[in-house]
Design an enzyme around this catalytic site. Sequence first.
Site, PDB file in Angstrom:
ATOM      1  N   ALA A 255      13.380   6.649 -19.286  1.00  0.00           N
ATOM      2  CA  ALA A 255      14.219   7.593 -20.028  1.00  0.00           C
ATOM      3  C   ALA A 255      13.462   8.884 -20.356  1.00  0.00           C
ATOM      4  CB  ALA A 255      14.737   6.939 -21.302  1.00  0.00           C
ATOM      5  N   HIS A 256      14.171   9.808 -21.003  1.00  0.00           N
ATOM      6  CA  HIS A 256      13.611  11.133 -21.276  1.00  0.00           C
ATOM      7  C   HIS A 256      12.395  11.077 -22.193  1.00  0.00           C
ATOM      8  CE1 HIS A 256      16.765  11.628 -24.772  1.00  0.00           C
ATOM      9  NE2 HIS A 256      15.973  10.598 -24.944  1.00  0.00           N
ATOM     10  N   ASN A 257      11.416  11.917 -21.848  1.00  0.00           N
ATOM     11  CA  ASN A 257      10.187  12.106 -22.622  1.00  0.00           C
ATOM     12  C   ASN A 257       9.284  10.883 -22.677  1.00  0.00           C
ATOM     13  OD1 ASN A 257      12.271  14.173 -24.115  1.00  0.00           O
ATOM     14  ND2 ASN A 257      10.188  14.975 -24.030  1.00  0.00           N
TER      15      ASN A 257
END
Length: 360
Positions: A255-257
């Site tokens: 997922a993001h980051n």
Amino acid sequence: MFQNKKFKFAEIFDTMEFKAKDIAALLQGTVEGDGEVLVKNVSKIEEGKPETLAFLANPKYEHYIYTTGASVVLVNNSFVPSQPVPCTMIRVPSAYEAIAALLRMYEEMVKPKPQGIEQPSFIAEGVQLGKNPYIGAFAYIGKGAKIGNGVKIYPQVYIGEGVTIGDNTTLYAGVKVYYGCVIGNHCTIHAGTVVGADGFGFAPAGEDYNKVAQVGNVVIEDYVEIGGNTCIDRATMGSTRIKKGVKLDNLVQIAHNVVVGENTVMAAQCGIAGTTKVGAHCMFGGQVGIAGHLNIEDHTMLAAQSGVSNDIAAGSVLMGAPAFEIGKYRKSYVLFRKLPDLYGQLRELEKEIQTIKAKQ
């Protein structure tokens, strides 16, 4: 490993036939048995056939070496047979590493080596294309992309605007790389993987959700391999980062980051939620799930189907959902399996107590 023997290996496999003593010399191993026996292919030890090479690394498979039909078997130097072995053995420090090296060399000899730019394909204005590329049919390379030397882009790959791809990286058919993402040198990304799709960011607005713009990117460092149909989301801000030497299996979700540390490996269907930091040299079994905003420190090992909702200290080995120390999990599981019997015993004790009370 064994790089100084590569030319000899090429000579051997040019005819797809070699002797046990030649392989032993290549691997710097020792022959026990007939060094002149011929090998023309490889096989699993349990399915061994004449003129094939097998290997024994896991003690669980030892019984097969006494019945295998393979002509030659690679074994560890430490292996001590408990009965006569019908095949020629080649002793090496690590049978698993030896067969892996042989297969890598063999793959380099036989796998296709496409070159050139096939048509139809699209290369936008301003693309920097390195030396000796392969661009497959129906591939798309967006404006301002930078493609290194020796890059292989298979058919139907999409590379968005401003993407950077380092030297000797391979993108197999159908890979999608969204705008602004960076892929390092010597990476392999298998078919269907998506790099840089939007992170899952939505802000509640009454009964609806407003999308949070995902304006970051994905950075994949050198020597990373990513399996088929894996998804690595772009960051909300900054970068989702896959560090050097990481290996991701098929159907993994990053997922993001998220940051994945160097040389960490994840088996199929792992999912890492947003902003979690995974350390270096971690090993995750299949279907591991990790919640967001956590810190998983170096050398963590998670057994298959573990569910993680808390930070994990370096060197931990966990199992279960929620995950906890693997030794305690195994002891708990023994008790869990006995719960029906224990419940039955409890019911019987309750009846006896009621009977005693009724007589008083």
